[in-house]
Design an enzyme around this catalytic site. Structure first.
Site, PDB file in Angstrom:
ATOM      1  N   TYR A   1       0.797  -1.231   0.000  1.00  0.00           N
ATOM      2  CA  TYR A   1       0.000   0.000   0.000  1.00  0.00           C
ATOM      3  C   TYR A   1       0.826   1.276   0.000  1.00  0.00           C
ATOM      4  O   TYR A   1       0.270   2.369  -0.097  1.00  0.00           O
ATOM      5  CB  TYR A   1      -0.949   0.004   1.203  1.00  0.00           C
ATOM      6  CG  TYR A   1      -1.946  -1.135   1.169  1.00  0.00           C
ATOM      7  CD1 TYR A   1      -3.002  -1.127   0.264  1.00  0.00           C
ATOM      8  CD2 TYR A   1      -1.814  -2.222   2.022  1.00  0.00           C
ATOM      9  CE1 TYR A   1      -3.908  -2.171   0.213  1.00  0.00           C
ATOM     10  CE2 TYR A   1      -2.718  -3.271   1.986  1.00  0.00           C
ATOM     11  CZ  TYR A   1      -3.763  -3.239   1.081  1.00  0.00           C
ATOM     12  OH  TYR A   1      -4.653  -4.278   1.038  1.00  0.00           O
TER      13      TYR A   1
ATOM     14  N   ASN B   1     -13.277   4.702  -1.084  1.00  0.00           N
ATOM     15  CA  ASN B   1     -12.447   3.503  -1.050  1.00  0.00           C
ATOM     16  C   ASN B   1     -13.068   2.634   0.032  1.00  0.00           C
ATOM     17  O   ASN B   1     -12.835   2.859   1.211  1.00  0.00           O
ATOM     18  CB  ASN B   1     -10.989   3.819  -0.730  1.00  0.00           C
ATOM     19  CG  ASN B   1     -10.121   2.573  -0.751  1.00  0.00           C
ATOM     20  OD1 ASN B   1     -10.621   1.460  -0.611  1.00  0.00           O
ATOM     21  ND2 ASN B   1      -8.821   2.752  -0.909  1.00  0.00           N
TER      22      ASN B   1
ATOM     23  N   HIS C   1     -15.889  -6.005  -1.382  1.00  0.00           N
ATOM     24  CA  HIS C   1     -16.068  -7.384  -1.815  1.00  0.00           C
ATOM     25  C   HIS C   1     -17.146  -8.130  -1.032  1.00  0.00           C
ATOM     26  O   HIS C   1     -17.461  -9.273  -1.357  1.00  0.00           O
ATOM     27  CB  HIS C   1     -14.739  -8.139  -1.684  1.00  0.00           C
ATOM     28  CG  HIS C   1     -13.573  -7.306  -2.093  1.00  0.00           C
ATOM     29  ND1 HIS C   1     -13.376  -6.888  -3.399  1.00  0.00           N
ATOM     30  CD2 HIS C   1     -12.552  -6.767  -1.380  1.00  0.00           C
ATOM     31  CE1 HIS C   1     -12.280  -6.145  -3.461  1.00  0.00           C
ATOM     32  NE2 HIS C   1     -11.775  -6.057  -2.246  1.00  0.00           N
TER      33      HIS C   1
ATOM     34  N   ASP D   1     -25.784  -0.603  -1.802  1.00  0.00           N
ATOM     35  CA  ASP D   1     -27.127  -0.027  -1.872  1.00  0.00           C
ATOM     36  C   ASP D   1     -27.129   1.426  -1.405  1.00  0.00           C
ATOM     37  O   ASP D   1     -27.868   2.257  -1.945  1.00  0.00           O
ATOM     38  CB  ASP D   1     -28.104  -0.853  -1.041  1.00  0.00           C
ATOM     39  CG  ASP D   1     -28.418  -2.200  -1.674  1.00  0.00           C
ATOM     40  OD1 ASP D   1     -28.039  -2.435  -2.847  1.00  0.00           O
ATOM     41  OD2 ASP D   1     -29.036  -3.030  -0.982  1.00  0.00           O
TER      42      ASP D   1
ATOM     43  N   HIS E   1      -9.296   2.243  -5.397  1.00  0.00           N
ATOM     44  CA  HIS E   1      -8.507   1.233  -4.685  1.00  0.00           C
ATOM     45  C   HIS E   1      -7.041   1.538  -4.946  1.00  0.00           C
ATOM     46  O   HIS E   1      -6.646   1.770  -6.100  1.00  0.00           O
ATOM     47  CB  HIS E   1      -8.837  -0.181  -5.176  1.00  0.00           C
ATOM     48  CG  HIS E   1     -10.237  -0.595  -4.839  1.00  0.00           C
ATOM     49  ND1 HIS E   1     -10.581  -1.065  -3.599  1.00  0.00           N
ATOM     50  CD2 HIS E   1     -11.357  -0.580  -5.576  1.00  0.00           C
ATOM     51  CE1 HIS E   1     -11.873  -1.328  -3.585  1.00  0.00           C
ATOM     52  NE2 HIS E   1     -12.375  -1.040  -4.782  1.00  0.00           N
TER      53      HIS E   1
ATOM     54  N   ARG F   1     -10.983 -10.722  -4.264  1.00  0.00           N
ATOM     55  CA  ARG F   1     -10.962  -9.263  -4.401  1.00  0.00           C
ATOM     56  C   ARG F   1     -11.334  -8.795  -5.810  1.00  0.00           C
ATOM     57  O   ARG F   1     -11.475  -7.595  -6.050  1.00  0.00           O
ATOM     58  CB  ARG F   1      -9.577  -8.710  -4.054  1.00  0.00           C
ATOM     59  CG  ARG F   1      -9.189  -8.917  -2.613  1.00  0.00           C
ATOM     60  CD  ARG F   1      -7.866  -8.223  -2.324  1.00  0.00           C
ATOM     61  NE  ARG F   1      -7.280  -8.684  -1.086  1.00  0.00           N
ATOM     62  CZ  ARG F   1      -7.580  -8.209   0.121  1.00  0.00           C
ATOM     63  NH1 ARG F   1      -8.474  -7.256   0.238  1.00  0.00           N
ATOM     64  NH2 ARG F   1      -6.990  -8.679   1.187  1.00  0.00           N
TER      65      ARG F   1
END
Length: 147
Positions: free
Chosen positions: A26, A77, A83, A90, A103, A114
């Site tokens: 990351y 994000n 997932h 919704d 992402h 993922r």
């Protein structure tokens, strides 16, 4: 002069640990630094940013609901909830604001679970794998979309 429009920058579970969590995956950019990047990019277009991060799905949903009347667009994000959460999907659909799903990593090059995001189906655009600059790209998209 206050911003004439506002974007919601919504980050989900574990993103508060950016900069220290798996930096090889990351990176070392913190969430605070990303929020600053987004605010700066938006401010250049006279747009404000409301930044919210939560590890709790209900807080993310409540924040989206509130954004119906306060925000012109959404950058989200959803983290791992992308997932798993139909409820978050919704909420994005119900808010009916231009939305970009971001992402940091390319979810399609990662574990198979993922590869599918419930949020992607209701987002106007998806940016995956561009690292922190993906958030700035989301601002650029929304600026153009909002006119």
């Amino acid at each position: 002069m206050p911003p004439r429009r506002q974007l919601l920058l919504l980050n989900g579970p574990n993103l508060n640990l950016l900069g220290v969590r798996e930096p090889e995956r990351y990176g070392t950019t913190t969430l605070a630094e990303i929020e600053e990047m987004v605010a700066k990019a938006a401010a250049g277009h006279d747009i404000g940013v409301q930044a919210v991060q939560s590890n709790h799905e209900g807080v993310l949903i409540d924040t989206l609901h509130a954004a119906r009347t306060t925000c012109a667009g959404v950058i989200i994000n959803p983290g791992g909830l992308a997932h798993t959460s139909v409820s978050l999907r919704d909420a994005v659909a119900a808010v009916a604001r231009p939305t970009v799903e971001v992402h940091l990593t390319n979810i399609h090059r990662r574990e198979e679970f993922r590869h599918h995001s419930y949020v992607s189906g209701v987002a106007d655009a998806v940016i995956a794998g561009a690292g922190p600059v993906g958030y700035v790209l989301a601002v650029t998209y929304l600026v153009q979309r909002l006119g």
